[in-house]
Design a protein around this motif. Sequence first.
Motif, PDB file in Angstrom:
ATOM      1  N   PRO A   2       0.829  -1.218   0.000  1.00 53.11           N
ATOM      2  CA  PRO A   2       0.000   0.000   0.000  1.00 53.11           C
ATOM      3  C   PRO A   2       0.858   1.261   0.000  1.00 53.11           C
ATOM      4  CG  PRO A   2      -0.081  -1.083   2.141  1.00 53.11           C
ATOM      5  CD  PRO A   2       0.713  -1.965   1.232  1.00 53.11           C
ATOM      6  N   ARG A   3       0.299   2.307  -0.589  1.00 57.47           N
ATOM      7  CA  ARG A   3       0.986   3.601  -0.592  1.00 57.47           C
ATOM      8  C   ARG A   3       0.967   4.194   0.809  1.00 57.47           C
ATOM      9  NH1 ARG A   3       2.252   6.176  -4.987  1.00 57.47           N
ATOM     10  NH2 ARG A   3       1.686   8.204  -4.182  1.00 57.47           N
ATOM     11  N   LYS A   4       1.949   5.042   1.081  1.00 57.77           N
ATOM     12  CA  LYS A   4       2.052   5.699   2.384  1.00 57.77           C
ATOM     13  C   LYS A   4       2.077   7.210   2.189  1.00 57.77           C
ATOM     14  CE  LYS A   4       5.015   4.093   5.355  1.00 57.77           C
ATOM     15  NZ  LYS A   4       6.304   3.611   5.948  1.00 57.77           N
ATOM     16  N   TYR A  21      -7.891  16.735   2.956  1.00 59.25           N
ATOM     17  CA  TYR A  21      -7.559  16.375   1.580  1.00 59.25           C
ATOM     18  C   TYR A  21      -7.024  14.945   1.505  1.00 59.25           C
ATOM     19  CZ  TYR A  21      -5.060  16.179  -2.836  1.00 59.25           C
ATOM     20  OH  TYR A  21      -4.605  15.791  -4.069  1.00 59.25           O
ATOM     21  N   ALA A  22      -6.058  14.639   2.356  1.00 59.83           N
ATOM     22  CA  ALA A  22      -5.451  13.304   2.329  1.00 59.83           C
ATOM     23  C   ALA A  22      -6.483  12.223   2.628  1.00 59.83           C
ATOM     24  CB  ALA A  22      -4.293  13.220   3.325  1.00 59.83           C
ATOM     25  N   LEU A  23      -7.327  12.451   3.606  1.00 60.17           N
ATOM     26  CA  LEU A  23      -8.329  11.454   3.978  1.00 60.17           C
ATOM     27  C   LEU A  23      -9.329  11.222   2.852  1.00 60.17           C
ATOM     28  CD1 LEU A  23      -8.952  12.521   7.670  1.00 60.17           C
ATOM     29  CD2 LEU A  23      -7.820  10.417   6.886  1.00 60.17           C
ATOM     30  N   GLU A  24      -9.652  12.276   2.125  1.00 65.46           N
ATOM     31  CA  GLU A  24     -10.644  12.167   1.057  1.00 65.46           C
ATOM     32  C   GLU A  24     -10.052  11.725  -0.273  1.00 65.46           C
ATOM     33  OE1 GLU A  24     -13.590  15.181  -1.335  1.00 65.46           O
ATOM     34  OE2 GLU A  24     -13.467  15.394   0.850  1.00 65.46           O
ATOM     35  N   GLU A  25      -8.882  12.245  -0.615  1.00 63.18           N
ATOM     36  CA  GLU A  25      -8.345  12.054  -1.965  1.00 63.18           C
ATOM     37  C   GLU A  25      -7.426  10.850  -2.130  1.00 63.18           C
ATOM     38  OE1 GLU A  25      -9.379  13.766  -4.566  1.00 63.18           O
ATOM     39  OE2 GLU A  25     -10.678  14.992  -3.287  1.00 63.18           O
ATOM     40  N   VAL A  26      -6.929  10.287  -1.052  1.00 64.71           N
ATOM     41  CA  VAL A  26      -6.057   9.107  -1.177  1.00 64.71           C
ATOM     42  C   VAL A  26      -6.566   7.971  -0.277  1.00 64.71           C
ATOM     43  CG1 VAL A  26      -3.985  10.277  -2.027  1.00 64.71           C
ATOM     44  CG2 VAL A  26      -4.383  10.153   0.418  1.00 64.71           C
ATOM     45  N   PRO A  27      -7.755   7.462  -0.608  1.00 64.67           N
ATOM     46  CA  PRO A  27      -8.354   6.434   0.246  1.00 64.67           C
ATOM     47  C   PRO A  27      -7.571   5.123   0.275  1.00 64.67           C
ATOM     48  CG  PRO A  27      -9.615   6.682  -1.775  1.00 64.67           C
ATOM     49  CD  PRO A  27      -8.592   7.786  -1.756  1.00 64.67           C
ATOM     50  N   GLU A  28      -6.747   4.876  -0.740  1.00 60.93           N
ATOM     51  CA  GLU A  28      -5.979   3.634  -0.794  1.00 60.93           C
ATOM     52  C   GLU A  28      -4.670   3.727  -0.021  1.00 60.93           C
ATOM     53  OE1 GLU A  28      -4.054   6.314  -3.623  1.00 60.93           O
ATOM     54  OE2 GLU A  28      -6.153   5.954  -3.134  1.00 60.93           O
ATOM     55  N   SER A  29      -4.361   4.889   0.508  1.00 60.73           N
ATOM     56  CA  SER A  29      -3.075   5.123   1.159  1.00 60.73           C
ATOM     57  C   SER A  29      -3.169   5.001   2.683  1.00 60.73           C
ATOM     58  CB  SER A  29      -2.575   6.531   0.797  1.00 60.73           C
ATOM     59  OG  SER A  29      -1.285   6.741   1.278  1.00 60.73           O
ATOM     60  N   GLU A 101      13.074   8.586   5.639  1.00 61.29           N
ATOM     61  CA  GLU A 101      13.540   7.461   6.454  1.00 61.29           C
ATOM     62  C   GLU A 101      12.492   6.371   6.619  1.00 61.29           C
ATOM     63  OE1 GLU A 101      14.748   9.382  10.063  1.00 61.29           O
ATOM     64  OE2 GLU A 101      16.382  10.446   9.062  1.00 61.29           O
ATOM     65  N   ASN A 102      11.221   6.722   6.456  1.00 63.25           N
ATOM     66  CA  ASN A 102      10.154   5.754   6.680  1.00 63.25           C
ATOM     67  C   ASN A 102       9.431   5.335   5.404  1.00 63.25           C
ATOM     68  OD1 ASN A 102       9.950   5.383   9.773  1.00 63.25           O
ATOM     69  ND2 ASN A 102      10.231   7.583   9.477  1.00 63.25           N
ATOM     70  N   GLY A 103      10.004   5.641   4.248  1.00 58.34           N
ATOM     71  CA  GLY A 103       9.490   5.138   2.982  1.00 58.34           C
ATOM     72  C   GLY A 103       8.135   5.663   2.548  1.00 58.34           C
ATOM     73  N   PHE A 104       7.844   6.929   2.812  1.00 55.23           N
ATOM     74  CA  PHE A 104       6.569   7.496   2.386  1.00 55.23           C
ATOM     75  C   PHE A 104       6.611   7.816   0.898  1.00 55.23           C
ATOM     76  CE2 PHE A 104       6.118   7.899   6.879  1.00 55.23           C
ATOM     77  CZ  PHE A 104       4.755   7.758   7.089  1.00 55.23           C
ATOM     78  N   ASP A 105       5.464   7.657   0.241  1.00 55.13           N
ATOM     79  CA  ASP A 105       5.338   7.931  -1.183  1.00 55.13           C
ATOM     80  C   ASP A 105       5.045   9.395  -1.459  1.00 55.13           C
ATOM     81  OD1 ASP A 105       5.464   5.124  -2.186  1.00 55.13           O
ATOM     82  OD2 ASP A 105       3.694   4.955  -0.890  1.00 55.13           O
ATOM     83  N   GLN A 106       4.385  10.045  -0.498  1.00 52.15           N
ATOM     84  CA  GLN A 106       4.051  11.446  -0.685  1.00 52.15           C
ATOM     85  C   GLN A 106       3.878  12.137   0.656  1.00 52.15           C
ATOM     86  OE1 GLN A 106       0.383  12.106  -2.784  1.00 52.15           O
ATOM     87  NE2 GLN A 106      -0.780  10.714  -1.486  1.00 52.15           N
ATOM     88  N   ILE A 107       4.011  13.469   0.600  1.00 49.96           N
ATOM     89  CA  ILE A 107       3.811  14.330   1.762  1.00 49.96           C
ATOM     90  C   ILE A 107       2.690  15.295   1.412  1.00 49.96           C
ATOM     91  CG2 ILE A 107       4.837  16.103   3.252  1.00 49.96           C
ATOM     92  CD1 ILE A 107       7.603  14.948   2.508  1.00 49.96           C
ATOM     93  N   VAL A 108       1.787  15.519   2.354  1.00 49.10           N
ATOM     94  CA  VAL A 108       0.729  16.519   2.174  1.00 49.10           C
ATOM     95  C   VAL A 108       0.909  17.565   3.269  1.00 49.10           C
ATOM     96  CG1 VAL A 108      -1.753  16.955   2.073  1.00 49.10           C
ATOM     97  CG2 VAL A 108      -0.841  14.778   1.225  1.00 49.10           C
ATOM     98  N   VAL A 109       1.042  18.827   2.853  1.00 50.24           N
ATOM     99  CA  VAL A 109       1.211  19.931   3.799  1.00 50.24           C
ATOM    100  C   VAL A 109       0.226  21.035   3.460  1.00 50.24           C
ATOM    101  CG1 VAL A 109       3.663  19.501   4.283  1.00 50.24           C
ATOM    102  CG2 VAL A 109       3.033  21.021   2.407  1.00 50.24           C
ATOM    103  N   GLY A 110      -0.089  21.834   4.453  1.00 52.76           N
ATOM    104  CA  GLY A 110      -0.925  23.007   4.228  1.00 52.76           C
ATOM    105  C   GLY A 110      -0.061  24.187   3.841  1.00 52.76           C
ATOM    106  N   SER A 111      -0.623  25.067   3.036  1.00 54.96           N
ATOM    107  CA  SER A 111       0.054  26.302   2.667  1.00 54.96           C
ATOM    108  C   SER A 111      -0.416  27.390   3.617  1.00 54.96           C
ATOM    109  CB  SER A 111      -0.309  26.696   1.237  1.00 54.96           C
ATOM    110  OG  SER A 111       0.136  28.001   0.980  1.00 54.96           O
TER     111      SER A 111
END
Length: 146
Positions: A2-4, A21-29, A101-111
Motif C-alpha cells: 500500500p501507498r504511504k 484532503y489526504a483522507l478524502e483524496e487518497v483512500p488507498e493510502s 527514512e520511513n518510505g513514504f510515497d508522498q507528503i501533504v502539507v498546508g500552505s
Amino acid sequence: MPRKTLVAVDGSPQSEAALAYALEEVPESAITALHVIRLPEGYWSSFAASDAELPGYEQAQERGRNLLEEAVEAAADGGRELETEIVSGKPAREIVDYATENGFDQIVVGSHGRHGVDRVLLGSVSEAVVRRAPMTVVVVHEQPDR
C-alpha cells in the motif's frame, strides 16, 4: 504494497485542510499524521542537555498529542485509521527526513498563504518541504467557507 502518505499537522486551518484532503483524496493510502515540535535555537538550546529540558517542551508535547488525537478523531469520523508521530526540530527538515527514512510515497502539507515580502522574510515550511523532498509533495490551500 500500500501507498504511504505523510500529513504535517500543526493545528492551523491549513493543516486541517491538508489532513481532510489526504483522507478524502487518497483512500488507498496508509496515512500518518506528523507533528513537529519546533525547538528554540540559540540561548536556551545551548544550556539544555535534552529536548525535555527546554522551557515549554512539556506543554508543546501535550499540545502535539492533543492535535494528533483530534486528527485521529477526524479520520475515524470518515471511517479511516490514522497513525501518528511527534518529532522535534526544524519543521521542514523533520518532515522530509521522517518521510524519507520511513518510505513514504508522498507528503501533504498546508500552505500558509503568505505572499510577497512576508513569504521572503518569514520563510515557508511548505516551500522548504517542496524544495527538499525526494517524493511527491501536495500543498493544500485552506478553502474559505462558501
